[in-house]
Design a protein around this motif. Structure first.
Motif, PDB file in Angstrom:
ATOM      1  N   LYS A 102      14.946  11.304 -28.540  1.00 20.65           N
ATOM      2  CA  LYS A 102      14.580  12.514 -29.267  1.00 20.65           C
ATOM      3  C   LYS A 102      14.949  13.768 -28.497  1.00 20.65           C
ATOM      4  CE  LYS A 102      10.880  10.720 -32.160  1.00 20.65           C
ATOM      5  NZ  LYS A 102       9.490  10.916 -32.632  1.00 20.65           N
ATOM      6  N   ILE A 103      14.757  13.738 -27.206  1.00 19.41           N
ATOM      7  CA  ILE A 103      15.118  14.881 -26.366  1.00 19.41           C
ATOM      8  C   ILE A 103      15.904  14.361 -25.171  1.00 19.41           C
ATOM      9  CG2 ILE A 103      14.290  16.812 -24.989  1.00 19.41           C
ATOM     10  CD1 ILE A 103      11.786  16.877 -26.702  1.00 19.41           C
ATOM     11  N   LEU A 104      17.157  14.761 -25.075  1.00 20.34           N
ATOM     12  CA  LEU A 104      18.002  14.313 -23.973  1.00 20.34           C
ATOM     13  C   LEU A 104      17.542  14.954 -22.672  1.00 20.34           C
ATOM     14  CD1 LEU A 104      20.596  12.603 -23.484  1.00 20.34           C
ATOM     15  CD2 LEU A 104      21.868  14.754 -23.609  1.00 20.34           C
ATOM     16  N   PRO A 105      17.357  14.170 -21.600  1.00 17.12           N
ATOM     17  CA  PRO A 105      16.958  14.753 -20.313  1.00 17.12           C
ATOM     18  C   PRO A 105      17.988  15.773 -19.819  1.00 17.12           C
ATOM     19  CG  PRO A 105      16.707  12.359 -20.294  1.00 17.12           C
ATOM     20  CD  PRO A 105      17.456  12.704 -21.543  1.00 17.12           C
ATOM     21  N   TRP A 106      17.568  16.652 -18.940  1.00 17.79           N
ATOM     22  CA  TRP A 106      18.428  17.733 -18.449  1.00 17.79           C
ATOM     23  C   TRP A 106      19.709  17.194 -17.815  1.00 17.79           C
ATOM     24  CZ3 TRP A 106      19.877  17.667 -13.380  1.00 17.79           C
ATOM     25  CH2 TRP A 106      19.123  16.863 -12.522  1.00 17.79           C
ATOM     26  N   HIS A 107      19.638  15.969 -17.242  1.00 15.25           N
ATOM     27  CA  HIS A 107      20.813  15.420 -16.559  1.00 15.25           C
ATOM     28  C   HIS A 107      21.817  14.806 -17.537  1.00 15.25           C
ATOM     29  CE1 HIS A 107      18.566  11.773 -17.275  1.00 15.25           C
ATOM     30  NE2 HIS A 107      17.623  12.131 -16.410  1.00 15.25           N
ATOM     31  N   GLY A 108      21.445  14.679 -18.802  1.00 19.98           N
ATOM     32  CA  GLY A 108      22.387  14.213 -19.808  1.00 19.98           C
ATOM     33  C   GLY A 108      22.512  12.713 -19.958  1.00 19.98           C
ATOM     34  N   ILE A 109      21.720  11.927 -19.201  1.00 20.75           N
ATOM     35  CA  ILE A 109      21.837  10.470 -19.248  1.00 20.75           C
ATOM     36  C   ILE A 109      20.704   9.906 -20.102  1.00 20.75           C
ATOM     37  CG2 ILE A 109      21.953   8.346 -17.894  1.00 20.75           C
ATOM     38  CD1 ILE A 109      22.905  10.032 -15.515  1.00 20.75           C
ATOM     39  N   MET A 110      21.050   9.457 -21.290  1.00 20.71           N
ATOM     40  CA  MET A 110      20.045   9.018 -22.253  1.00 20.71           C
ATOM     41  C   MET A 110      19.177   7.887 -21.732  1.00 20.71           C
ATOM     42  SD  MET A 110      20.497   7.394 -26.051  1.00 20.71           S
ATOM     43  CE  MET A 110      20.447   5.720 -25.407  1.00 20.71           C
ATOM     44  N   TRP A 111      19.786   6.911 -21.060  1.00 22.64           N
ATOM     45  CA  TRP A 111      19.062   5.707 -20.658  1.00 22.64           C
ATOM     46  C   TRP A 111      18.113   5.954 -19.489  1.00 22.64           C
ATOM     47  CZ3 TRP A 111      18.656   1.558 -23.602  1.00 22.64           C
ATOM     48  CH2 TRP A 111      19.595   1.393 -24.627  1.00 22.64           C
ATOM     49  N   TYR A 112      18.155   7.149 -18.898  1.00 24.35           N
ATOM     50  CA  TYR A 112      17.190   7.518 -17.869  1.00 24.35           C
ATOM     51  C   TYR A 112      16.019   8.288 -18.463  1.00 24.35           C
ATOM     52  CZ  TYR A 112      20.440   6.167 -14.148  1.00 24.35           C
ATOM     53  OH  TYR A 112      21.272   5.468 -13.321  1.00 24.35           O
ATOM     54  N   GLY A 113      16.056   8.517 -19.755  1.00 23.81           N
ATOM     55  CA  GLY A 113      14.980   9.211 -20.435  1.00 23.81           C
ATOM     56  C   GLY A 113      14.195   8.256 -21.318  1.00 23.81           C
ATOM     57  N   SER A 114      13.553   8.801 -22.324  1.00 24.96           N
ATOM     58  CA  SER A 114      12.753   8.004 -23.246  1.00 24.96           C
ATOM     59  C   SER A 114      13.570   7.688 -24.489  1.00 24.96           C
ATOM     60  CB  SER A 114      11.491   8.787 -23.631  1.00 24.96           C
ATOM     61  OG  SER A 114      10.744   8.078 -24.586  1.00 24.96           O
ATOM     62  N   GLN A 115      13.717   6.387 -24.803  1.00 27.03           N
ATOM     63  CA  GLN A 115      14.518   5.986 -25.957  1.00 27.03           C
ATOM     64  C   GLN A 115      13.634   5.449 -27.077  1.00 27.03           C
ATOM     65  OE1 GLN A 115      15.423   3.441 -23.134  1.00 27.03           O
ATOM     66  NE2 GLN A 115      15.963   5.298 -22.037  1.00 27.03           N
ATOM     67  N   ILE A 116      14.218   5.469 -28.282  1.00 27.16           N
ATOM     68  CA  ILE A 116      13.623   4.762 -29.404  1.00 27.16           C
ATOM     69  C   ILE A 116      14.721   3.923 -30.050  1.00 27.16           C
ATOM     70  CG2 ILE A 116      11.823   6.467 -29.853  1.00 27.16           C
ATOM     71  CD1 ILE A 116      13.513   7.517 -32.172  1.00 27.16           C
ATOM     72  N   GLY A 117      14.324   2.836 -30.684  1.00 33.19           N
ATOM     73  CA  GLY A 117      15.305   1.981 -31.346  1.00 33.19           C
ATOM     74  C   GLY A 117      15.160   0.532 -30.941  1.00 33.19           C
ATOM     75  N   GLU A 118      16.185  -0.255 -31.294  1.00 32.53           N
ATOM     76  CA  GLU A 118      16.080  -1.703 -31.099  1.00 32.53           C
ATOM     77  C   GLU A 118      17.463  -2.340 -31.024  1.00 32.53           C
ATOM     78  OE1 GLU A 118      14.292  -5.369 -33.771  1.00 32.53           O
ATOM     79  OE2 GLU A 118      13.204  -3.462 -33.723  1.00 32.53           O
ATOM     80  N   LEU A 119      17.614  -3.307 -30.110  1.00 32.58           N
ATOM     81  CA  LEU A 119      18.815  -4.132 -30.047  1.00 32.58           C
ATOM     82  C   LEU A 119      18.554  -5.326 -29.144  1.00 32.58           C
ATOM     83  CD1 LEU A 119      21.573  -3.039 -27.559  1.00 32.58           C
ATOM     84  CD2 LEU A 119      19.292  -2.032 -27.462  1.00 32.58           C
ATOM     85  N   TRP A 120      19.371  -6.361 -29.334  1.00 36.06           N
ATOM     86  CA  TRP A 120      19.438  -7.446 -28.365  1.00 36.06           C
ATOM     87  C   TRP A 120      20.501  -7.070 -27.344  1.00 36.06           C
ATOM     88  CZ3 TRP A 120      16.254 -11.377 -27.537  1.00 36.06           C
ATOM     89  CH2 TRP A 120      15.427 -11.820 -28.576  1.00 36.06           C
ATOM     90  N   SER A 121      20.120  -7.009 -26.065  1.00 32.08           N
ATOM     91  CA  SER A 121      21.050  -6.633 -25.005  1.00 32.08           C
ATOM     92  C   SER A 121      21.353  -7.848 -24.137  1.00 32.08           C
ATOM     93  CB  SER A 121      20.441  -5.523 -24.139  1.00 32.08           C
ATOM     94  OG  SER A 121      21.310  -5.187 -23.082  1.00 32.08           O
ATOM     95  N   SER A 122      22.642  -8.157 -24.019  1.00 30.56           N
ATOM     96  CA  SER A 122      23.078  -9.293 -23.211  1.00 30.56           C
ATOM     97  C   SER A 122      23.841  -8.783 -22.006  1.00 30.56           C
ATOM     98  CB  SER A 122      23.977 -10.213 -24.047  1.00 30.56           C
ATOM     99  OG  SER A 122      24.491 -11.259 -23.261  1.00 30.56           O
ATOM    100  N   GLU A 123      23.396  -9.186 -20.821  1.00 33.14           N
ATOM    101  CA  GLU A 123      24.032  -8.736 -19.582  1.00 33.14           C
ATOM    102  C   GLU A 123      24.328  -9.929 -18.683  1.00 33.14           C
ATOM    103  OE1 GLU A 123      21.606  -5.763 -17.822  1.00 33.14           O
ATOM    104  OE2 GLU A 123      21.827  -4.356 -19.489  1.00 33.14           O
ATOM    105  N   ILE A 124      25.482 -10.519 -18.860  1.00 38.37           N
ATOM    106  CA  ILE A 124      26.036 -11.615 -18.062  1.00 38.37           C
ATOM    107  C   ILE A 124      25.192 -12.880 -18.160  1.00 38.37           C
ATOM    108  CG2 ILE A 124      26.918 -12.327 -15.809  1.00 38.37           C
ATOM    109  CD1 ILE A 124      27.323  -9.392 -15.134  1.00 38.37           C
ATOM    110  N   THR A 125      24.034 -12.910 -17.503  1.00 38.72           N
ATOM    111  CA  THR A 125      23.221 -14.134 -17.506  1.00 38.72           C
ATOM    112  C   THR A 125      21.893 -13.981 -18.249  1.00 38.72           C
ATOM    113  OG1 THR A 125      22.169 -13.534 -15.401  1.00 38.72           O
ATOM    114  CG2 THR A 125      24.195 -14.858 -15.293  1.00 38.72           C
ATOM    115  N   ASN A 126      21.663 -12.814 -18.828  1.00 41.19           N
ATOM    116  CA  ASN A 126      20.343 -12.557 -19.413  1.00 41.19           C
ATOM    117  C   ASN A 126      20.477 -11.846 -20.759  1.00 41.19           C
ATOM    118  OD1 ASN A 126      17.384 -12.275 -19.314  1.00 41.19           O
ATOM    119  ND2 ASN A 126      17.824 -10.088 -19.112  1.00 41.19           N
ATOM    120  N   MET A 127      19.623 -12.228 -21.711  1.00 39.58           N
ATOM    121  CA  MET A 127      19.558 -11.520 -22.981  1.00 39.58           C
ATOM    122  C   MET A 127      18.110 -11.132 -23.249  1.00 39.58           C
ATOM    123  SD  MET A 127      20.627 -12.660 -26.873  1.00 39.58           S
ATOM    124  CE  MET A 127      22.377 -12.651 -26.531  1.00 39.58           C
TER     125      MET A 127
END
Length: 224
Positions: A102-127
């Motif tokens: 909803k509000i992008l942090p001052w540094h511009g990196i979304m994933w370091y702030g507060s997110q909303i939403g949903e997905l399955w995330s797969s990262e090499i050995t983990n989902m």
């Protein structure tokens, strides 16, 4: 000037891995297509940047609705198109994402702030299922993540500024707001997708972050 087909949905993917492309297209071809609608897909190969690839496909496609997704995103909600069309019945909404902030942090990196939403995330050995609560049918956000970006209006991607593979998504979100359209993340009845993100290349990430900050965040007082 091409005529826009209002009952057409185009899936657009920048591709450098044929196996990912085949898998992504398999999932697209399994989607339920509502009566009266048609779909197609454009794979952009050898793009010089994400914005260049997306602009190329956008200019070629005559579809009103465009689904921009990474080659490693697999659409598992077979009713995705119906869900998208329901949200886009609100003509003020220009773009939909699966995850955003909803509000992008001052540094511009979304994933370091507060997110909303949903997905399955797969990262090499983990989902894992990433789910950040949304109480309404959809909620306005400042930016969305680029693994899945769905539009009902064509806005030129800022190829002049982002000639690589980073911050094109945050930029396009801001451009939607600048053009008077809302950017939203919906409450997903069924999780929309799997993102097989794997290793992340951050070689030029901070270069484009600085460009993004100068273009959009230094004038944060402007109401988009």
């Amino acid at each position: 000037m091409k005529e826009i087909i209002k009952n057409k949905i185009c899936f657009i993917i920048c591709v450098n891995d044929e196996q990912y492309e085949i898998e992504a297209l398999n999932y697209i071809n399994r989607l339920y297509v509502p009566e009266g609608y048609i779909i197609d897909a454009i794979s952009v190969k050898d793009a010089t940047s994400m914005t260049a690839g997306y602009n190329e496909a956008m200019q070629v496609s005559d579809a009103k609705y465009k689904v921009y997704l990474h080659q490693d995103v697999f659409l598992i909600n077979r009713n995705l198109i119906t869900d998208i069309l329901e949200i886009f019945s609100n003509k003020e909404i220009g773009m939909i994402g699966a995850v955003g902030t909803k509000i992008l942090p001052w540094h511009g990196i979304m994933w370091y702030g507060s997110q909303i939403g949903e997905l399955w995330s797969s990262e090499i050995t983990n989902m894992e299922l990433i789910r950040k609560g949304i109480s309404n049918r959809w909620e306005e956000v400042e930016v969305i993540d680029g693994f899945l970006m769905v539009t009902q209006y064509d806005i030129t991607w800022r190829e002049d500024l982002f000639d690589g593979w980073d911050f094109y998504d945050a930029s396009q979100s801001m451009e939607m707001w600048r053009n008077g359209y809302k950017v939203v993340v919906p409450k997903q009845k069924t999780t929309w997708c799997i993102h097989d993100s794997g290793n992340v290349n951050l070689k030029n990430y901070y270069k484009y972050r600085e460009i993004f900050q100068r273009e959009y965040l230094l004038n944060r007082d402007i109401k988009y």
